[in-house]
Design an enzyme around this catalytic site. Structure first.
Site, PDB file in Angstrom:
ATOM      1  CB  CYS A  59      -0.916  -0.073   1.219  1.00  0.00           C
ATOM      2  SG  CYS A  59      -2.148   1.221   1.262  1.00  0.00           S
TER       3      CYS A  59
ATOM      4  CD  GLU B 113       1.963  -0.657   3.623  1.00  0.00           C
ATOM      5  OE1 GLU B 113       2.504  -0.839   2.519  1.00  0.00           O
ATOM      6  OE2 GLU B 113       0.772  -0.881   3.831  1.00  0.00           O
TER       7      GLU B 113
END
Lengths: 789, 299
Positions: free
Chosen positions: A434, A436
């Protein structure tokens, strides 16, 4: 026929998107066989390695019609294996999966039969999930069950990780050689860990054998198919596959085609070893593939179209793999088929130069043409990124399906340097599944779970009581009716937040050790630096960097709650704390006046208004201070992320009405985006508000911005979008993605005006809030809204 | 220091000049165009906008009004002369039927708002657009404002109807990058009929601005039945051909503003006004093109 550059791709893509996701029981059966044969006779890492090898040597081989890249995680497209050693599904789980409306997985009679007769008897008392819940304290379980936080690892293993470029330079025979070297250097005199290291390294070597065997099997299978193939064109394809599998994964790839096949074998390996929560991604795919592309284009052995076709084959492969089936709370926090493979394009090279190359543009074309749920795709933008590339990406993004997302690699590098990473490792890193941040191929970045910040505030307002469950989950920090200042309230919130973070981390410390002890992942360790040189598993701290993240959810909602109370109760005294609490209790029914003042006449996050935005900074710092820097069990520490997946919906469900005017059980805000309808001053104000957060102290933030098509029309629309991105990134924003409002959204907005207060429409140079227009005018605008540029 | 009376500050404007812009709408206009889509910008005074469609006649405003200027009968009666601007009727209206139009800003308050988006102006080649209403009617405030914008390196566009003494233009000429200058009708009689004022001053000012070398974008609102006839368009082209015009924007009429007339208790003279057909717009565009203008439909 659908999307795709030619008939081959169209056919494969169609198969991928029309096949129903279903459960394959094959892996579970193979795992059972291996455990029944080896468990108790060998050490845990060896057991895991032998299990991996058993799967690779025996799983069914799949050859889809006309495909050029081979290998599936399950038995074929949309076939997903289960991981009973992590989460042993009950028969009821299978029934629910089969019948549920969203994210369903078909489970056949045969599958259910095997589950009941073979899998459940062995695993129901041995799974990691059972082990975890047996070890958690009652207060941890209470908080978990009532939506204070989620726990990523309760049915998924650590992972969500990304490859670097090692596999393109070294085959698994080469990795095996490194492992043997490492074994030969073990210190049998003075190293008290020598036994653990030796077994761990032996396990890694077994995994190399496993993946090599898998390639070998495909080589033989393709050869057999080629011999019987009557169509000359397909025969040539199959022989190409034979050639490729003679090389990879045992040896380093020599061609563009082999490089892609190498990655794909590794992808299948990683996602079969453990379900690796859930994502595995190729990282800088454009940079990894470019040397092969350049060489072959120059030598005339590959054309641009052939390269594109292979990439499109890879794209279909990603889409063939739905995320492993989730159940319970974990399904709610991540209600999606997406397996979070995320293609990073652009960025910088390891020496800091612009990373955009010909393959980057090719990838943009592929993502545009394929338009699939998976893989997610993004572009990494640096100050050095050519404007042309940024604009091309904007053109794809303008089509309104949220991809590519835009990442600020300059900010990410600073985030990684702040976290103590080497600059070269940081430049080779970026986003994983995502948003991160991580150092590709060198970091275990463990997402431990989402934290429901607005819920903790709700509990604070109720003196530690969770009104939804009726349980005293929090501390008794006092009845807020007795608070004389806003600061008293904020301090109570601070105490509650720290209390819950403590509970969460105490649980995670046990969970980490459960994985390190019972569920090592020797295959992932082979390809993650420095597991081989340390002789240590990925799940035990073998990676060069070991970060745990807790993801904060609802920063928009919590900010608006704080602003609402500070402004209305303490500053302006428009209503009292008692009146507010009664209104919340009644879900604002009969308190329309208070509700309206809060919703429409109080400062809100997302409008570049310092009154609200300063409170956002306070809330952010509170969360940051509660989490950041705490040690984990692998020698690294905890950091924060600000992202939700679909958790903001679940977290809202478990809450009553909140002080920002949000009604009971409605979603909280997502990512660092403003609460729905709260931002009313357009995208620059949103971006400015969001940039007041110190992104560089996080490991990732997520910002969604929506536009009406007319704002993005023409070349000017693209220029302005590109400028908006550059400006946000100049202010150290981490990530932004765009949604373009379509007709359907406008119709929704007409029916639910309270949820779309932010929606601005423009007509010939004039603009107004959509909710402010009469129905007749709204109808006309709806009629005129088409996504054309 | 004199204050400016502002209706609205709109961010991320992409149709009022180049790049990403902040548009400041000033209150008050000397013209009274039939098709005006910002009727709340016409009067110079602050005023209450009241949305009948949203009102449920709950009577909360009557109860809360400090000037006792609101009476609930079979209708809501609002006496603007009694308004003491307590704004309780706005704050406590649960239907958000009321809105106060017009807010006073000092130069520094307004600069603070404008400067917030400076990064976006720099990246996109955008800046500030001063619009209205008629921005030039608040010239003393505006003169200082544009000087401060320039001091901060910002690109400034002035959106004007031109109906002010030329002296006013001279006061801001050096600090203005673009004039977005409206011409509606070339015939003064017709101009007076539809806008309330003749157009000699407007045309004269435009000519003088052109002579002084100002960068002018000509903007023409196009309303079928009022000004899209060949005679008017040809007249405008003929007039503009003698000037230096860097761009022409054709702005097709839209009745998006019509609801607001009722809310302001104003009459809407919409008889016969419609958006020109796409075909007519293209024809007009072609006429300008033929005379070598750079022309675009829309802002």
């Amino acid at each position: 026929m659908g999307r795709g550059m030619n008939e081959r791709i169209q056919k494969l893509r169609k198969q991928s998107i029309t096949t129903e996701p279903h459960i394959s029981i094959e892996r579970a059966v193979l795992v059972n066989e291996a455990y029944q044969k080896y468990a108790g006779t060998v050490e845990k890492p060896i057991l895991r390695a032998l299990t991996f090898k058993h799967i690779m040597e025996n799983k069914k081989l799949c050859m889809n019609e006309d495909e050029l890249i081979v290998g599936e995680k399950g038995e074929g497209p949309q076939s997903t294996p289960t991981f009973p050693e992590l989460c042993c599904h009950t028969l009821k789980d299978f029934e629910i999966m089969n019948d549920r409306e969203y994210i369903s997985f078909k489970t056949s009679e045969e599958v259910r039969k095997v589950q009941v007769e073979t899998i459940i008897p062995y695993w129901e008392n041995r799974s990691i999930r059972k082990n975890i819940f047996d070890h958690m304290k009652p207060e941890w379980v209470d908080c978990y069950e009532n939506g204070i936080y989620t726990e990523f690892m309760e049915q998924r293993s650590p992972g969500h990780t990304v490859a670097d470029g090692k596999m393109y330079k070294k085959g698994f025979l080469g990795f095996k050689k490194n492992i043997e070297d490492s074994i030969s250097k073990l210190d049998y005199f003075d190293d008290p860990q020598v036994y653990e290291k030796k077994t761990q390294l032996q396990a890694m070597a077994i995994c190399c054998d496993g993946i090599i065997a898998f390639g070998k099997r495909y080589e033989q299978y393709a050869r057999a198919l080629a011999e019987n193939e009557t169509d000359e064109r397909r025969k040539a394809d199959l022989l190409k596959i034979v050639q490729n599998c003679e090389v990879v994964p045992a040896h380093a790839p020599k061609t563009f085609h082999q490089a892609i096949q190498m990655y794909w074998f590794v992808h299948v390996g990683v996602t079969n070893e453990l379900n690796n929560w859930d994502a595995y991604s190729p990282g800088r795919l454009d940079q990894h593939l470019y040397p092969f592309y350049k060489k072959e284009i120059e030598e005339g052995t590959l054309t641009r179209d052939e390269a594109k076709e292979l990439l499109e084959c890879l794209w279909v492969k990603f889409n063939n793999q739905p995320a492993p089936p989730k159940v319970g709370i974990t399904l709610k926090e991540s209600a999606t088929y997406t397996d979070f493979a995320n293609i990073n394009t652009g960025g910088v090279t390891s020496d800091g130069a612009d990373g955009v190359n010909d393959v980057s543009y090719l990838i943009l074309e592929v993502m545009d043409e394929m338009k699939q749920l998976q893989p997610s795709s993004n572009v990494q933008i640096s100050r050095k990124t050519p404007q042309h590339f940024l604009k091309k990406a904007c053109e794809v993004s303008r089509k309104g399906w949220g991809q590519p997302a835009f990442y600020n690699i300059d900010a990410m590098i600073q985030e990684m340097l702040r976290a103590g990473k080497d600059i070269t490792d940081a430049r080779e890193g970026g986003a994983s599944g995502c948003v991160e941040t991580g150092a590709y191929g060198k970091e275990a970045y463990i997402l431990t779970g989402y934290m429901n910040i607005p819920k903790i505030f709700e509990i604070t307002l109720n003196n530690g009581l969770d009104k939804v469950s009726g349980k005293q989950l929090g501390l008794k920090t006092g009845d807020p009716r007795g608070f004389e200042t806003y600061e008293e309230l904020f301090e109570a919130f601070n105490k509650q937040l720290n209390y819950f973070v403590d509970i969460k981390i105490k649980g995670s410390n046990i969970i980490e050790k459960i994985y390190a002890t019972h569920m090592p992942s020797p295959f992932l360790s082979v390809i993650t630096s420095d597991c081989i040189s340390k002789g240590m598993d990925y799940n035990a701290g073998g990676a060069r960097y070991n970060t745990n993240y807790i993801q904060g959810v609802g920063i928009g909602t919590i900010t608006d709650c704080l602003a609402s109370i500070k402004y209305n109760v303490f500053d302006k005294k428009r209503f009292s704390m008692d009146e507010l609490l009664k209104a919340l209790e009644d879900n604002f029914e009969g308190h329309e006046n208070i509700h309206n003042i809060i919703c429409n006449k109080t400062a809100k996050y997302g409008n570049d208004d310092d009154y609200a935005d300063d409170l956002m900074i306070d809330a952010f710092n509170l969360f940051y201070n509660a989490v950041n820097g705490r040690p984990n069990m692998k020698g690294g520490c905890y950091r924060i992320d600000m992202l939700p997946t679909t958790c903001h919906v679940y977290f809202g469900e478990v809450m009553g009405a909140s002080a920002d005017g949000r009604l009971a059980h409605k979603p909280v805000s997502e990512g660092i985006s403003p609460a729905k309808g709260a931002d009313r001053n357009g995208p620059t104000a949103v971006v400015r508000s969001a940039a007041k957060m110190d992104h560089l102290r996080t490991g990732g933030t997520l910002l969604n911005q929506k536009f009406t098509p007319s704002v993005l029309a023409g070349d000017e629309g693209i220029e302005n979008l590109a400028s908006l991105i550059r400006s946000y990134f100049n202010m150290d924003g981490h990530h932004i993605q765009f949604n373009v409002i379509d007709r359907q959204t406008l119709i929704d907005a007409q029916n639910k005006p309270e949820e779309y207060k932010d929606l601005i429409v423009r007509v010939a140079g004039y603009s107004d809030h959509f909710h402010n227009l009469s129905k007749a005018l709204q109808d006309e605008i709806i009629e005129r809204t088409e996504q054309e540029f | 220091m004199k204050k400016g009376r502002i209706i609205n500050i709109q961010k991320y404007c992409v149709h009022d000049g180049p790049g990403i812009r902040t548009t400041v709408f000033f209150k008050g206009c000397p013209l009274n165009c039939w098709w005006c889509h910002n009727p709340e910008s016409q009067k110079f005074e602050k005023e209450m906008m009241y949305n009948h469609e949203k009102c449920t006649m709950c009577g909360e405003c009557e109860k809360r009004c400090e000037g006792k200027g609101i009476k609930l009968t079979e209708n809501i009666f609002y006496d603007p002369t009694k308004c003491v601007f307590c704004e309780n009727c706005i704050d406590f209206c649960i239907n958000n039927a009321r809105e106060m139009i017009g807010k006073e800003y000092t130069i520094s308050e307004l600069m603070k708002e404008i400067k917030k988006d400076q990064m976006f102006y720099q990246e996109s080649g955008g800046g500030v657009t001063l619009s209205g209403g008629e921005v030039m009617t608040q010239i003393t405030f505006v003169e200082e404002l544009v000087r401060r914008c320039k001091e901060n390196g910002m690109h400034v566009a002035i959106d004007t109807c031109g109906y002010v003494p030329f002296y006013s233009f001279e006061r801001i000429l050096d600090n203005t990058d673009i004039f977005l200058y409206d011409i509606k009708l070339i015939d003064s009689k017709r101009h007076e009929k539809y806008t309330g004022k003749p157009n000699e001053l407007i045309l004269d000012n435009m000519k003088k601005l052109s002579e002084k070398g100002a960068n002018i974008h000509l903007r023409i609102p196009l309303i079928e039945g009022i000004n899209t006839d060949g005679e008017n368009i040809e007249g405008i082209i003929k007039f503009a051909s003698d000037l230096k015009i860097s761009k022409v924007n054709l702005l097709p009429y839209h009745e998006i503003g019509s609801d607001k007339y009722k809310r302001l208790n104003m009459d809407y003279k919409k008889g016969g006004m419609v958006r020109p057909t796409d075909q007519r717009l293209e024809e007009i565009k072609a006429m300008f093109k033929e005379s070598k203008f750079e022309v675009k439909i829309g802002g």
